[in-house]
Design an enzyme around this catalytic site. Structure first.
Site, PDB file in Angstrom:
ATOM      1  N   ARG A  49     -14.086  -6.568   8.931  1.00  0.00           N
ATOM      2  CA  ARG A  49     -14.084  -5.686   7.913  1.00  0.00           C
ATOM      3  C   ARG A  49     -15.396  -5.547   7.268  1.00  0.00           C
ATOM      4  NH1 ARG A  49      -8.773  -3.882   5.964  1.00  0.00           N
ATOM      5  NH2 ARG A  49      -7.120  -5.249   6.489  1.00  0.00           N
ATOM      6  N   ASP A  96       0.828  -1.361  -0.019  1.00  0.00           N
ATOM      7  CA  ASP A  96      -0.142   0.131  -0.027  1.00  0.00           C
ATOM      8  C   ASP A  96       1.080   1.245  -0.181  1.00  0.00           C
ATOM      9  OD1 ASP A  96      -1.865  -2.023   0.228  1.00  0.00           O
ATOM     10  OD2 ASP A  96      -2.853  -0.767   1.925  1.00  0.00           O
ATOM     11  N   ASN A 127      -8.567  -2.575  -2.692  1.00  0.00           N
ATOM     12  CA  ASN A 127      -9.848  -2.259  -2.143  1.00  0.00           C
ATOM     13  C   ASN A 127     -10.210  -0.610  -2.300  1.00  0.00           C
ATOM     14  OD1 ASN A 127      -8.057  -2.366   0.131  1.00  0.00           O
ATOM     15  ND2 ASN A 127     -10.213  -1.648   1.045  1.00  0.00           N
ATOM     16  N   HIS A 128      -9.079   0.086  -2.254  1.00  0.00           N
ATOM     17  CA  HIS A 128      -9.389   1.557  -2.336  1.00  0.00           C
ATOM     18  C   HIS A 128      -9.510   2.039  -4.029  1.00  0.00           C
ATOM     19  CE1 HIS A 128      -9.407   3.192   1.887  1.00  0.00           C
ATOM     20  NE2 HIS A 128      -8.662   1.906   1.957  1.00  0.00           N
ATOM     21  N   ASP A 141      -6.147   7.638  -1.267  1.00  0.00           N
ATOM     22  CA  ASP A 141      -6.872   7.605  -0.114  1.00  0.00           C
ATOM     23  C   ASP A 141      -6.017   7.855   1.249  1.00  0.00           C
ATOM     24  OD1 ASP A 141      -9.365   7.756  -1.038  1.00  0.00           O
ATOM     25  OD2 ASP A 141      -9.685   5.456  -0.899  1.00  0.00           O
ATOM     26  N   ARG A 142      -6.251   8.652   2.087  1.00  0.00           N
ATOM     27  CA  ARG A 142      -5.871   8.985   3.433  1.00  0.00           C
ATOM     28  C   ARG A 142      -4.533   9.790   3.158  1.00  0.00           C
ATOM     29  NH1 ARG A 142      -7.055   2.989   5.101  1.00  0.00           N
ATOM     30  NH2 ARG A 142      -9.088   3.488   6.226  1.00  0.00           N
ATOM     31  N   HIS A 196      -2.808  -4.940   2.267  1.00  0.00           N
ATOM     32  CA  HIS A 196      -3.871  -4.613   2.853  1.00  0.00           C
ATOM     33  C   HIS A 196      -3.805  -4.486   4.392  1.00  0.00           C
ATOM     34  CE1 HIS A 196      -8.347  -4.724   2.591  1.00  0.00           C
ATOM     35  NE2 HIS A 196      -8.363  -5.886   3.200  1.00  0.00           N
ATOM     36  N   HIS A 224      -1.032   4.739  -0.416  1.00  0.00           N
ATOM     37  CA  HIS A 224      -2.152   5.544   0.242  1.00  0.00           C
ATOM     38  C   HIS A 224      -1.771   7.160  -0.196  1.00  0.00           C
ATOM     39  CE1 HIS A 224      -5.149   2.860   1.650  1.00  0.00           C
ATOM     40  NE2 HIS A 224      -4.257   2.218   2.001  1.00  0.00           N
ATOM     41  N   ASP A 237      -4.020  -0.252  -3.819  1.00  0.00           N
ATOM     42  CA  ASP A 237      -4.267   1.130  -2.418  1.00  0.00           C
ATOM     43  C   ASP A 237      -3.242   2.010  -2.857  1.00  0.00           C
ATOM     44  OD1 ASP A 237      -6.342  -0.388  -1.572  1.00  0.00           O
ATOM     45  OD2 ASP A 237      -5.727  -0.333   0.519  1.00  0.00           O
ATOM     46  N   HIS A 263      -3.833  -8.064  -3.505  1.00  0.00           N
ATOM     47  CA  HIS A 263      -3.906  -7.001  -2.996  1.00  0.00           C
ATOM     48  C   HIS A 263      -4.331  -7.558  -1.211  1.00  0.00           C
ATOM     49  CE1 HIS A 263      -4.461  -3.381  -0.778  1.00  0.00           C
ATOM     50  NE2 HIS A 263      -5.656  -3.608  -0.385  1.00  0.00           N
TER      51      HIS A 263
END
Length: 366
Positions: free
Chosen positions: A269, A111, A171-172, A142-143, A296, A113, A139, A221
């Site tokens: 989750r 990841d 998943n993002h 995001d964030r 992940h 991010h 990923d 992932h």
């Protein structure tokens, strides 16, 4: 036809110049034509069967090179350039299978991010594209503060060096998730509309679901699925869609290993499953593989083995969300099949740009 994305940059530049130059008609009515042709000869090293559409393609490649240089400075590119880049990316990515095969040596990344400056640190530590063959396990957004620059840089590198960069969907990489965890808002803030976000999420649908390195290491992932026993079953999935809330495609992006169980369990989750060592062992044996590499989950030491050494989590966002205090890692596999990890710290503060907080961005940390 020659693939323009596989030509060296100096040839690309010469071809783009030739494409941009207006044609000069020879003949008695143009006394200066011969002199002009002598001053501006066509690139001698271009293949003989090149046509004008080939030169236009080469000009597009040169523009991607400019995009890469701009993005490496953490500067956004124009909306028009994003549109052209995304269209090229969809063409490149759509040609790949759900299980993308990668040769060694290869470097596996977890990841990111949106932590753009830590991605630059990763390239300093692991090597630049195209010198290194990278597998990114999703990923990208995001964030972090710079999801736009991070994803577009990786996308431009994929388009420019399609054989040297593998992008797996996390998943993002989802319309729903990015509207909650930052990427949507960042696109809106930096471009003033949602067009770039829409272009990017359309590209998400084209990303591959997994990769296999040298018929030995499965990169994915999240994890495994009770609906998938073989790689062939992954290849048969319809991936060109928003990830479903359940089912095998969802599981590949959301599932997690659990050392404390056997078989399958319910994930906290709310998507995917947790699975024990027996599940990993069965999948590896059935597919003649040796290791599952995935991301992940935050790993404070940058990577973490599960089930003995049947599965490893690789995490590549140091000091996650700028507050977790973790280190990051990348996994390298050489031509002999030997696996090593390189651990790295966040990019030094003096090499980072501070984002503009004049417009309040939501705090998406969980």
């Amino acid at each position: 036809r020659v693939n323009p994305f596989l030509l060296p940059l100096d040839l690309v530049a010469r071809a783009a110049t030739a494409s941009a130059r207006p044609a000069v008609a020879a003949g008695p009515s143009r006394p200066h034509a011969a002199r002009s042709a002598a001053l501006h000869p066509p690139p001698a090293s271009l293949p003989a069967d090149y046509h004008r559409e080939d030169l236009q393609l080469l000009s597009m490649v040169l523009n991607v090179e400019r995009n890469i240089e701009e993005l490496k400075q953490c500067r956004i590119i124009s909306e028009e350039d994003v549109k052209a880049l995304c269209e090229m990316a969809k063409t490149v990515l759509s040609e790949e299978m759900n299980v993308h095969h990668v040769a060694t040596p290869a470097t596996v990344v977890g990841d990111i991010h949106g932590q753009f400056y830590d991605l630059l640190e990763l390239f300093d530590v692991g090597g630049e594209v195209p010198l290194v063959n990278y597998v990114f396990m999703g990923d990208f957004v995001d964030r972090g503060y710079y999801s736009v620059e991070t994803f577009l840089l990786l996308l431009a590198l994929k388009v420019r060096y399609p054989k040297r960069v593998t992008l797996i969907r996390g998943n993002h990489e989802s319309r729903q998730i990015t509207q909650v965890y930052g990427f949507y808002d960042e696109c809106l803030k930096k471009y003033g509309n949602t067009c770039v976000w829409k272009m990017c999420v359309d590209v998400f649908d084209c990303l591959c679901l997994s990769a296999v390195i040298e018929n030995s290491v499965l990169c994915v992932h999240g994890g495994l699925s009770p609906s998938l026993d073989t790689l062939d079953q992954i290849k048969d999935l319809q991936r060109m869609q928003e990830p479903p809330h359940e089912g095998p495609m969802c599981d590949l992006m959301w599932s997690d290993p659990d050392d404390d169980i056997q078989g399958w369990g319910i994930s906290a989750r709310g998507a995917g499953y947790v699975f024990g060592p027996d599940i990993a062992d069965q999948f590896l044996y059935a597919n003649s593989l040796e290791l599952i590499a995935r991301s992940h989950q935050l790993a404070m030491e940058g990577y973490k083995y599960y089930f003995g050494q049947l599965l490893v989590t690789v995490w590549s966002a140091p000091n996650y969300c700028y507050r977790c205090g973790n280190v990051a890692a990348i996994l390298t596999m050489d031509t002999g099949g030997t696996i090593n990890f390189t651990v790295f710290e966040p990019r030094p503060q003096h090499l980072r740009k501070i984002p503009d907080f004049s417009t309040r961005m939501p705090d998406y940390f969980l």
